[in-house]
Scaffold this motif. Structure first.
Motif, PDB file in Angstrom:
ATOM      1  N   ALA A 159       4.567   4.452  -5.930  1.00 44.83           N
ATOM      2  CA  ALA A 159       3.180   4.492  -5.322  1.00 44.83           C
ATOM      3  C   ALA A 159       2.168   4.391  -6.154  1.00 44.83           C
ATOM      4  O   ALA A 159       1.223   3.764  -5.713  1.00 44.83           O
ATOM      5  N   ARG A 160       2.384   4.695  -7.636  1.00 47.41           N
ATOM      6  CA  ARG A 160       1.161   4.483  -8.463  1.00 47.41           C
ATOM      7  C   ARG A 160       1.726   3.482  -9.569  1.00 47.41           C
ATOM      8  O   ARG A 160       1.186   3.597 -10.647  1.00 47.41           O
ATOM      9  N   GLY A 161       2.622   2.670  -9.144  1.00 51.96           N
ATOM     10  CA  GLY A 161       3.052   1.605 -10.230  1.00 51.96           C
ATOM     11  C   GLY A 161       2.125   0.600 -10.390  1.00 51.96           C
ATOM     12  O   GLY A 161       0.983   0.361  -9.446  1.00 51.96           O
ATOM     13  N   ARG A 162       2.261  -0.397 -11.321  1.00 52.54           N
ATOM     14  CA  ARG A 162       1.250  -1.320 -11.603  1.00 52.54           C
ATOM     15  C   ARG A 162       1.170  -2.314 -10.191  1.00 52.54           C
ATOM     16  O   ARG A 162       0.293  -3.238 -10.092  1.00 52.54           O
ATOM     17  N   ARG A 163       2.524  -2.640  -9.426  1.00 50.93           N
ATOM     18  CA  ARG A 163       2.454  -3.510  -8.319  1.00 50.93           C
ATOM     19  C   ARG A 163       1.458  -3.197  -7.477  1.00 50.93           C
ATOM     20  O   ARG A 163       0.569  -3.919  -6.832  1.00 50.93           O
ATOM     21  N   SER A 164       1.415  -1.834  -6.938  1.00 47.43           N
ATOM     22  CA  SER A 164       0.427  -1.231  -5.992  1.00 47.43           C
ATOM     23  C   SER A 164      -0.899  -1.337  -6.583  1.00 47.43           C
ATOM     24  O   SER A 164      -2.005  -1.656  -5.849  1.00 47.43           O
ATOM     25  N   GLY A 199       4.562   9.038   2.755  1.00 45.04           N
ATOM     26  CA  GLY A 199       4.126   8.980   1.485  1.00 45.04           C
ATOM     27  C   GLY A 199       3.091   7.961   1.475  1.00 45.04           C
ATOM     28  O   GLY A 199       2.662   7.441   2.373  1.00 45.04           O
ATOM     29  N   THR A 200       2.573   7.549   0.300  1.00 41.17           N
ATOM     30  CA  THR A 200       1.189   6.775   0.231  1.00 41.17           C
ATOM     31  C   THR A 200       1.476   5.721  -1.089  1.00 41.17           C
ATOM     32  O   THR A 200       2.767   5.823  -1.859  1.00 41.17           O
ATOM     33  N   SER A 201       0.673   4.848  -1.230  1.00 45.00           N
ATOM     34  CA  SER A 201       0.529   4.191  -2.518  1.00 45.00           C
ATOM     35  C   SER A 201      -0.773   3.783  -2.611  1.00 45.00           C
ATOM     36  O   SER A 201      -1.902   3.831  -1.763  1.00 45.00           O
ATOM     37  N   LEU A 202      -0.968   3.115  -3.944  1.00 44.09           N
ATOM     38  CA  LEU A 202      -2.444   2.706  -4.299  1.00 44.09           C
ATOM     39  C   LEU A 202      -2.871   1.796  -3.379  1.00 44.09           C
ATOM     40  O   LEU A 202      -4.076   1.804  -3.219  1.00 44.09           O
ATOM     41  N   ALA A 203      -2.071   0.867  -2.845  1.00 44.48           N
ATOM     42  CA  ALA A 203      -2.771  -0.326  -1.857  1.00 44.48           C
ATOM     43  C   ALA A 203      -2.461   0.069  -0.427  1.00 44.48           C
ATOM     44  O   ALA A 203      -3.011  -0.698   0.191  1.00 44.48           O
ATOM     45  N   LYS A 204      -1.971   1.128  -0.065  1.00 45.71           N
ATOM     46  CA  LYS A 204      -2.010   1.715   1.266  1.00 45.71           C
ATOM     47  C   LYS A 204      -3.199   1.390   2.164  1.00 45.71           C
ATOM     48  O   LYS A 204      -3.078   0.849   3.261  1.00 45.71           O
ATOM     49  N   ASP A 205      -4.105   1.986   1.620  1.00 43.01           N
ATOM     50  CA  ASP A 205      -5.419   2.414   2.528  1.00 43.01           C
ATOM     51  C   ASP A 205      -6.245   0.907   2.704  1.00 43.01           C
ATOM     52  O   ASP A 205      -6.492   0.725   3.591  1.00 43.01           O
ATOM     53  N   GLN A 206      -6.114   0.100   1.481  1.00 43.23           N
ATOM     54  CA  GLN A 206      -6.402  -1.334   1.652  1.00 43.23           C
ATOM     55  C   GLN A 206      -5.963  -2.288   2.602  1.00 43.23           C
ATOM     56  O   GLN A 206      -6.456  -3.059   3.472  1.00 43.23           O
ATOM     57  N   LEU A 207      -4.508  -2.256   2.623  1.00 42.93           N
ATOM     58  CA  LEU A 207      -3.989  -3.082   3.498  1.00 42.93           C
ATOM     59  C   LEU A 207      -4.041  -2.468   5.018  1.00 42.93           C
ATOM     60  O   LEU A 207      -3.923  -3.436   5.846  1.00 42.93           O
TER      61      LEU A 207
END
Length: 324
Positions: free
Chosen positions: A228-233, A280-288
C-alpha cells in the motif's frame, strides 16, 4: 482512430476499438489467458496509429514489456495468416531510481544491445502533496510527526514551485514549534527517502520530457517493492497526479488553439489490483479512481488488467466501458 484487437471467430471480421475519445477498459482472465499479450497489442496499435497525438504508457510490475522492441518472429506464420507482419517498436524503459543499482551491468548492456533505451525516472518531490508525504510515511496528520511534516511541505509549496527532499529536511529543522524528538524521527525518514534515489535533486522535470509520443513508454516497477505504501504505488501516484494536471492544462490550450499542449495519454497497468485494491488503500488508489471518473474531459484513458476483477476497487470497475 481504430485499434485492431483481434478477429471475431464466428463472422471472421476484425474487431476494432474506437479510440478517438477517452476510454476506461478492464482486461481480465486467469493466468496464461493472454492479458499481458492483449495489453501489448493495445500499446502497439496506439504507437502505430497514434503517432505524435498519443502518449502510450505501460506500467510494468513484472519487467516483461521491454521485449516489445523485438519483432514476434516466433509467431510470424500466424501473423501472416492474419495479414500482419512481425514488427518491433521503439521502447523507452523508465527505471525509477538508479538503473545500475537495480540491475546488473550485463543486463543493462543486453537491453541496450537489443535497442532498448533505458533512463532513470526521477520524481519531483514538490509533486507529492503534504497529505501524500504524510501518507507515504504513515504519519497521522493529527499527531506531532504528521503535523510537522505537513507544515514543512505546505510551507515549501507556498514559497516555491520546486523543492527537494533536502529542502523538506531543512524546513523541518527550522520548525520552532516541533520538538527535537519529532524532528529527529522525521529527518531519519526523509534521509531514508533520499537514499531511494527516486526523487529529483535538480531541476523540475515536466511530463512532456519524461514521456514521449510515438514510442512505448514503459515504467519498470519490477525492481521495487509492492504494498500500500511501497515505492511502486508512490511512483504511480506521482505520475498519475502530474499527468492529470498536465492534460487538464493541455485541454485548455487546445480549446484556444495554442501550441505546446501535451498529447492525449493512454495509461495501461498490468496487475492493477496492486494499485487499486478493493479492500484497503494504496498511495496510487485515489489518483487512479480520479482518472477513471474524470479522465474523459482531459483526454486520459485508463486500461487495467488483473487475474481477479473482484480484487479491484468497485469505483474503477463501474467506470470501465469495455471489458475484455
Amino acid at each position: 482512430m481504430e485499434l485492431m484487437l483481434g478477429r471475431d471467430l464466428s463472422s471472421q471480421k476484425n474487431v476494432y476499438l474506437q479510440a478517438l475519445s477517452s476510454r476506461a477498459i478492464l482486461v481480465c482472465g486467469k493466468r496464461g489467458s493472454g492479458k499481458s499479450y492483449t495489453l501489448g497489442v493495445l500499446i502497439e496499435e496506439l504507437v502505430a496509429l497514434g503517432g505524435s497525438q498519443v502518449i502510450p504508457i505501460m506500467v510494468d510490475p513484472m519487467g516483461i514489456y521491454h521485449t516489445m522492441v523485438r519483432p514476434n518472429e516466433r509467431e510470424s506464420s500466424q501473423l501472416f495468416h492474419w495479414g500482419l507482419t512481425a514488427m518491433g517498436f521503439e521502447v523507452r524503459l523508465l527505471i525509477p531510481g538508479v538503473p545500475e543499482e537495480l540491475y546488473d551491468q550485463d543486463i543493462l548492456d543486453a537491453l541496450q544491445s537489443r535497442g532498448v533505451r533505458y533512463a532513470p525516472l526521477r520524481l519531483n518531490p514538490s509533486d507529492l502533496s503534504p497529505d501524500g508525504w504524510c501518507e507515504l510515511f504513515n504519519a497521522n496528520i493529527n499527531q506531532p510527526p504528521g503535523i510537522a511534516l505537513f507544515r514543512a511541505v505546505q510551507n515549501l509549496g507556498e514559497a516555491q514551485d520546486f523543492f527537494t527532499v533536502q529542502d523538506i529536511m531543512r524546513s523541518v529543522e527550522r520548525d520552532i514549534r516541533a520538538q527535537d524528538v519529532t524532528k529527529e524521527a522525521l529527518l531519519n525518514r526523509l534521509d531514508a527517502a533520499r537514499a531511494w534515489h527516486l526523487f529529483s535533486e535538480e531541476a523540475y522535470q515536466s511530463m512532456d520530457v519524461i514521456f514521449q509520443p510515438g514510442v512505448v513508454n514503459i515504467v519498470d516497477l519490477s525492481r521495487l517493492e509492492s504494498g500500500a505504501r511501497g515505492r511502486r504505488s508512490l511512483v504511480l501516484s506521482v505520475i498519475g497526479r502530474n499527468l492529470f494536471r498536465a492534460r487538464s492544462d493541455a485541454r485548455l490550450r487546445e480549446e484556444f488553439g495554442l501550441s505546446g499542449a501535451l498529447p492525449r495519454v493512454w495509461l495501461t497497468i498490468d496487475e492493477a489490483h496492486q494499485f487499486v485494491p478493493s479492500s484497503g488503500t494504496s498511495l496510487a488508489k485515489d489518483q487512479l479512481i480520479r482518472w477513471a471518473k474524470e479522465g474523459r474531459q482531459p483526454g486520459l484513458s485508463l486500461v487495467v488488467a488483473t487475474q481477479q476483477p473482484s480484487a479491484i476497487d468497485r469505483e474503477i470497475l463501474s467506470q470501465c466501458d469495455i471489458i475484455l
